[in-house]
Design a protein around this motif. Sequence first.
Motif, PDB file in Angstrom:
ATOM      1  N   ALA A  18      23.446 -29.031  33.616  1.00 39.62           N
ATOM      2  CA  ALA A  18      23.726 -28.278  32.397  1.00 39.62           C
ATOM      3  C   ALA A  18      23.210 -26.779  32.531  1.00 39.62           C
ATOM      4  O   ALA A  18      22.584 -26.464  33.567  1.00 39.62           O
ATOM      5  N   TYR A  19      23.799 -25.911  31.796  1.00 38.81           N
ATOM      6  CA  TYR A  19      23.838 -24.434  31.968  1.00 38.81           C
ATOM      7  C   TYR A  19      23.810 -23.973  30.485  1.00 38.81           C
ATOM      8  O   TYR A  19      24.388 -24.420  29.579  1.00 38.81           O
ATOM      9  N   ILE A  20      23.092 -22.784  30.562  1.00 39.06           N
ATOM     10  CA  ILE A  20      23.218 -21.766  29.236  1.00 39.06           C
ATOM     11  C   ILE A  20      24.873 -21.331  29.211  1.00 39.06           C
ATOM     12  O   ILE A  20      24.856 -20.679  30.102  1.00 39.06           O
ATOM     13  N   LYS A  36      25.504 -26.576  27.501  1.00 44.09           N
ATOM     14  CA  LYS A  36      26.917 -26.745  28.339  1.00 44.09           C
ATOM     15  C   LYS A  36      26.691 -28.045  29.422  1.00 44.09           C
ATOM     16  O   LYS A  36      25.424 -27.735  30.157  1.00 44.09           O
ATOM     17  N   THR A  37      27.109 -28.700  29.607  1.00 45.88           N
ATOM     18  CA  THR A  37      27.412 -29.690  30.638  1.00 45.88           C
ATOM     19  C   THR A  37      28.341 -29.700  31.724  1.00 45.88           C
ATOM     20  O   THR A  37      29.566 -29.412  31.183  1.00 45.88           O
ATOM     21  N   GLY A 128      23.524 -16.458  30.909  1.00 45.84           N
ATOM     22  CA  GLY A 128      24.304 -17.588  30.799  1.00 45.84           C
ATOM     23  C   GLY A 128      24.980 -17.994  32.037  1.00 45.84           C
ATOM     24  O   GLY A 128      25.181 -17.038  32.971  1.00 45.84           O
ATOM     25  N   SER A 129      25.385 -19.234  32.186  1.00 44.36           N
ATOM     26  CA  SER A 129      25.792 -19.770  33.476  1.00 44.36           C
ATOM     27  C   SER A 129      24.918 -19.750  34.662  1.00 44.36           C
ATOM     28  O   SER A 129      24.846 -20.606  35.463  1.00 44.36           O
ATOM     29  N   TYR A 130      23.893 -18.990  34.850  1.00 44.90           N
ATOM     30  CA  TYR A 130      23.078 -18.754  35.965  1.00 44.90           C
ATOM     31  C   TYR A 130      21.659 -19.718  35.707  1.00 44.90           C
ATOM     32  O   TYR A 130      20.760 -19.682  36.589  1.00 44.90           O
ATOM     33  N   SER A 131      21.720 -19.838  34.365  1.00 49.94           N
ATOM     34  CA  SER A 131      20.312 -20.425  34.098  1.00 49.94           C
ATOM     35  C   SER A 131      20.725 -21.947  33.672  1.00 49.94           C
ATOM     36  O   SER A 131      21.550 -22.319  32.756  1.00 49.94           O
ATOM     37  N   THR A 132      20.013 -22.803  34.591  1.00 53.08           N
ATOM     38  CA  THR A 132      20.422 -24.139  34.721  1.00 53.08           C
ATOM     39  C   THR A 132      19.310 -25.331  34.481  1.00 53.08           C
ATOM     40  O   THR A 132      18.232 -24.832  34.708  1.00 53.08           O
ATOM     41  N   PHE A 133      19.416 -26.437  34.147  1.00 48.37           N
ATOM     42  CA  PHE A 133      18.703 -27.581  34.218  1.00 48.37           C
ATOM     43  C   PHE A 133      19.355 -28.869  34.463  1.00 48.37           C
ATOM     44  O   PHE A 133      20.455 -29.101  34.112  1.00 48.37           O
ATOM     45  N   THR A 134      18.997 -29.470  35.785  1.00 50.09           N
ATOM     46  CA  THR A 134      19.480 -30.455  36.295  1.00 50.09           C
ATOM     47  C   THR A 134      18.640 -31.580  36.548  1.00 50.09           C
ATOM     48  O   THR A 134      17.198 -31.449  36.729  1.00 50.09           O
ATOM     49  N   GLY A 135      18.951 -32.901  36.416  1.00 60.34           N
ATOM     50  CA  GLY A 135      18.253 -34.091  36.538  1.00 60.34           C
ATOM     51  C   GLY A 135      18.875 -35.154  37.122  1.00 60.34           C
ATOM     52  O   GLY A 135      20.129 -35.330  36.584  1.00 60.34           O
TER      53      GLY A 135
END
Length: 138
Positions: A18-20, A36-37, A128-135
């Motif tokens: 996901a990303y901002i 956003k994913t 935005g788009s450079y800030s992410t969350f992954t799992g």
Amino acid sequence: MFFEGGSWHNRMQVAFSAYIASSRSLPTNKKLIIDKTRTNIGNAYSTSNGIFTAPVDGMYAFHWTMTVLKGYHSIIRLQVNGSNKADMYAFARNYPNHYSPSQSYVTELKKGDQVNLYNSGSSGYVYGSYSTFTGYRL
């Protein structure tokens, strides 16, 4: 399903990235909603509330990056069921334009456990788009 050591195991695939969507100020002392994913296999991450809910027991890995504008700082925490587990400090004081720290955390989760990011620092400004969350499930 796969065969291991004489028995069959269910290996449900779970992964999200996901990303901002757009640059913005982060709320202070609040859960972050990464909205956003790109990937959401298993539909375990919610863009409406920013929470990942483990669909099955297992080992999970999480990774997050926040690109912070110069002059801002934040402490982004990974929480499991509301408890702080790992911190990432983003302080873009001496950088020309921005700073992009990241952090990773691996943990065992039970079905229904919830994981989210939380901003416990001041109100940082992230790209935005450079800030992410992954799992993903290991």
